[in-house]
Scaffold this motif. Structure first.
Motif, PDB file in Angstrom:
ATOM      1  N   ILE A 219       0.839  -1.202   0.000  1.00 47.70           N
ATOM      2  CA  ILE A 219       0.000   0.000   0.000  1.00 47.70           C
ATOM      3  C   ILE A 219       0.872   1.248   0.000  1.00 47.70           C
ATOM      4  O   ILE A 219       0.625   2.202  -0.744  1.00 47.70           O
ATOM      5  N   TYR A 222       2.500   1.767  -3.482  1.00 42.20           N
ATOM      6  CA  TYR A 222       1.538   2.192  -4.497  1.00 42.20           C
ATOM      7  C   TYR A 222       1.152   3.654  -4.297  1.00 42.20           C
ATOM      8  O   TYR A 222       1.159   4.457  -5.239  1.00 42.20           O
ATOM      9  N   VAL A 223       0.835   4.025  -3.066  1.00 34.05           N
ATOM     10  CA  VAL A 223       0.448   5.412  -2.799  1.00 34.05           C
ATOM     11  C   VAL A 223       1.622   6.356  -3.067  1.00 34.05           C
ATOM     12  O   VAL A 223       1.459   7.421  -3.679  1.00 34.05           O
ATOM     13  N   GLN A 226       2.324   6.593  -6.894  1.00 31.49           N
ATOM     14  CA  GLN A 226       1.226   7.281  -7.578  1.00 31.49           C
ATOM     15  C   GLN A 226       1.292   8.785  -7.340  1.00 31.49           C
ATOM     16  O   GLN A 226       1.078   9.585  -8.258  1.00 31.49           O
ATOM     17  N   GLN A 227       1.621   9.195  -6.126  1.00 33.24           N
ATOM     18  CA  GLN A 227       1.725  10.623  -5.839  1.00 33.24           C
ATOM     19  C   GLN A 227       2.952  11.249  -6.510  1.00 33.24           C
ATOM     20  O   GLN A 227       2.893  12.374  -7.006  1.00 33.24           O
ATOM     21  N   ASN A 239       0.685  14.363   0.719  1.00 37.22           N
ATOM     22  CA  ASN A 239      -0.441  13.620   0.162  1.00 37.22           C
ATOM     23  C   ASN A 239      -0.351  12.143   0.513  1.00 37.22           C
ATOM     24  O   ASN A 239      -1.369  11.479   0.727  1.00 37.22           O
ATOM     25  N   VAL A 240       0.875  11.607   0.550  1.00 34.73           N
ATOM     26  CA  VAL A 240       1.052  10.193   0.878  1.00 34.73           C
ATOM     27  C   VAL A 240       0.511   9.908   2.276  1.00 34.73           C
ATOM     28  O   VAL A 240      -0.260   8.961   2.485  1.00 34.73           O
ATOM     29  N   MET A 243      -3.341  10.087   2.338  1.00 33.72           N
ATOM     30  CA  MET A 243      -4.006   8.947   1.719  1.00 33.72           C
ATOM     31  C   MET A 243      -3.831   7.686   2.555  1.00 33.72           C
ATOM     32  O   MET A 243      -4.736   6.848   2.628  1.00 33.72           O
ATOM     33  N   MET A 244      -2.685   7.525   3.197  1.00 32.70           N
ATOM     34  CA  MET A 244      -2.501   6.375   4.080  1.00 32.70           C
ATOM     35  C   MET A 244      -3.484   6.441   5.248  1.00 32.70           C
ATOM     36  O   MET A 244      -4.055   5.417   5.658  1.00 32.70           O
ATOM     37  N   TYR A 292      -8.222   4.979  -6.469  1.00 31.49           N
ATOM     38  CA  TYR A 292      -9.663   4.841  -6.292  1.00 31.49           C
ATOM     39  C   TYR A 292     -10.344   4.571  -7.633  1.00 31.49           C
ATOM     40  O   TYR A 292     -11.293   3.789  -7.718  1.00 31.49           O
TER      41      TYR A 292
END
Length: 634
Positions: A219, A222-223, A226-227, A239-240, A243-244, A292
């Motif tokens: 996770i 990926y986060v 992606q950021q 942002n990481v 989102m976590m 998402y």
């Protein structure tokens, strides 16, 4: 033969773009990386982590593939990792070079020492890892560790597989390991530094991986990747962490020290990259698409390069087949593509995982009860992507987040049956589905709308206000990185939202809020009788609530995570406005709680739809933006 002026200009602009990208991708310093992924202990997503990081490095950070060493599974033995660190990094790196090390796998605790597990089962103490990092003679060093150490007593928490295992070996480091560390210390450079270390978890936190849509991954990896696809600066780490938290996972503080990032100037926004192309067909890597939305990213979606318009024909996990439907050929491997429109299916269900702690009979009863609940599908925890989890806490049935955190006010009495519990939870499941659909509209990095948002807080117990959140759409003409100070709010604090329209047309807005019990609500001052507050005039600013409005936006119970989503549209949001005008009930703390949230969100999607059909919605990046953030109420 003459060349039309329009075609000449297109070719000139495309050539300039490619030269700009190549210049960005060839920094003066050398760049090298070591990527390690070890699947063991029931985890299966580390090879995807290696791919995620490799595509980020080559497509966005300008690393040469020949300078990236990868070690996976049994190949990633302790000896091979040690050899790659020594030969590829310690011996070859010069001061000023940029180095990235990534480890995905399981960890454990030996005595009191956190350790990583190599592919042959040998441990690598973090104290040894730190000495390796200090031995690499550069101050541009980043180490990412997507592994945990504390084993929570079960391999699956919520719907996530944990990346830690219990240790059954000796309770201390071996004499050979201690001797090896002494030799490393003796050979350290004079001004040795450990670089920047980003960890998914410390010794008191859980690190996990998830099954998404046709792939599994860490996770955190990926986060993070992606950021970084969207913003190659340490500010992306804000942002990481946000989102976590939305996924119910906490990370240690993520250092925003600048050394590794210096000289990395992000090129144009890119949501994907061309992996292969022949004629008018090719393959894309979708590493920058919000996770998402990725699971429902459907054929018909459009992406744009400087020379082509690409239409998705099929997708599997993070890769998609496309055809060129506009522009000029040939296709160029490595070209970045930006989202132009997003096609989503209308028949989206809430995926409800059955907790592994339930008995077989309880899972059978739950599956039977779910057959009577519309738009809800039951799955086995840890095996498929899920939005939430049904299970027990102290003998009472209720809901958990996908990260295993109990959802506030969702648990019934101790004598409640499985079927009765799910009947009671039906409105909560509908609210969770409504939130899932809202999340599918998130596009802060892809929207063409120029828009800024700032949330200010007036604490109830002090005079000075502060900014909780500040961001703008990535393509905004006045783009500013997201600012997310690590603030928690207390009940009674007052919020205000400052919205700035940077376009030449009015923008129509809706603000949605979700509390820790997953109730969906909206500030009452953006629905009638304050309907005029739904529009931000061109090149103007709107503050909600207005300074003299007879309502306040107050932080209220319950305690826990609170999420805010701001939806902005060029077109009037007529369907949702009409439906919200029919909503009854008295606002509480400035919020209108929706008893039936799903029709509200479906009306919003109807407003945003730009040419879909009875099976799909088509959302144009030219027409809307959705940004979101979360905070904690204590």
């Amino acid at each position: 033969m003459t060349i039309k002026r329009r075609h000449f200009l297109i070719g000139l602009l495309a050539s300039y773009w490619m030269m700009h990208q190549m210049a960005w991708a060839e920094p003066s310093c050398r760049q090298r990386a070591l990527l390690i992924g070890v699947n063991q202990g029931g985890i299966v997503g580390t090879t995807t982590d290696v791919l995620l990081q490799k595509e980020l490095l080559t497509s966005r950070l300008g690393f040469n593939r020949s300078e990236i060493v990868t070690l996976t599974d049994r190949q990633a033995s302790r000896a091979e990792i040690e050899g790659a660190i020594t030969e590829h990094l310690i011996k070859e790196t010069a001061p000023g070079d940029r180095v990235l090390i990534h480890f995905s796998g399981c960890g454990t605790i030996v005595g009191e020492e956190p350790c990583l597990l190599a592919g042959d089962g040998q441990v690598i103490p973090l104290s040894t890892v730190e000495l390796w990092l200090r031995s690499i003679d550069t101050d541009r060093l980043l180490c990412v560790i997507d592994a945990g150490y504390r084993y929570p007593g079960r391999p699956i928490v919520g719907n996530f597989r944990v990346r830690s295992v219990p240790w059954n070996g000796p309770g201390r480091l071996t004499p050979a390991e201690i001797s090896y560390q002494e030799r490393l210390k003796a050979s350290l450079p004079a001004q040795s530094k450990p670089g920047i270390v980003l960890q998914a978890a410390d010794t008191n936190q859980i690190c996990a991986e998830a099954t998404w849509d046709n792939f599994s991954s860490g996770i955190f990896t990926y986060v993070l990747t992606q950021q970084l696809w969207q913003m190659i600066t340490p500010e992306a780490l804000n942002n990481v962490q946000d989102m976590m938290r939305q996924l119910s996972l906490e990370t240690p503080p993520l250092s925003q020290e600048q050394s590794f990032w210096q000289g990395l100037n992000s090129p144009e926004v890119g949501d994907a990259v061309i992996l292969a192309g022949e004629g008018k067909s090719g393959e894309l890597w979708l590493g920058g698409i919000p996770f998402y939305a990725l699971s429902y990213y459907s054929p018909g979606s459009l992406l744009k390069t400087p020379r082509q318009l690409l239409q998705i024909k099929a997708r599997s996990g993070l890769t998609a087949k496309f055809e060129v439907v506009g522009g000029t050929l040939p296709l160029q491997v490595g070209t970045l593509a930006q989202e132009e429109s997003r096609t989503l299916p209308r028949n989206i269900n809430l995926m409800l995982a059955m907790d592994m702690g339930l008995s077989r009979i309880e899972r059978v009863d739950a599956t039977s009860a779910l057959s009577t609940i519309a738009r809800t599908t039951g799955v086995t925890a840890g095996e498929q992507n899920a939005d939430c989890v049904f299970g027990k806490d102290e003998g009472r049935y209720g809901l958990f987040t996908r990260g295993g955190v109990p959802i506030v006010d969702s648990f019934g009495s101790a004598d409640e049956s499985v079927s009765a519990a799910l009947r009671r939870l039906r409105p909560r499941l509908e609210s969770l589905l409504a939130l899932k659909l809202l999340h599918l509209t998130l596009n802060p990095n892809s929207s063409y709308l120029g828009f800024q948002a700032r949330i200010n807080v007036q604490p109830s117990n002090q005079a000075d206000s502060f900014t909780l959140f500040q961001t703008s759409t990535r393509r905004s003409p006045q783009y500013a990185p997201t600012r997310l100070p690590n603030h928690s709010l207390t009940i009674g604090d007052q919020l205000s939202c400052q919205l700035q329209n940077l376009t030449d047309t009015p923008l129509h807005i809706r603000i949605f809020c979700v509390d820790a019990s997953y109730r969906l609500m909206s500030p009452s001052f953006v629905i009638p009788p304050y309907a005029s507050d739904n529009v931000v005039p061109a090149q103007q600013q709107l503050i909600i609530p207005r300074p003299n409005a007879p309502v306040n936006w107050s932080v209220a119970s319950p305690q826990g995570n609170f999420e805010v989503l701001i939806v902005v549209s060029r077109s009037p949001l007529k369907a949702i406005t009409d439906l919200m005008a029919q909503t009854t009930g008295q606002p509480t703390n400035g919020m209108q709680v929706f008893a039936n949230p799903l029709p509200i969100v479906l009306a919003l999607l109807q407003d945003l739809d730009q040419g879909g059909n009875e099976d799909t919605w088509v959302l144009s990046m030219q027409k809307w933006a959705t940004i979101g953030f979360s905070y904690r109420v204590v």
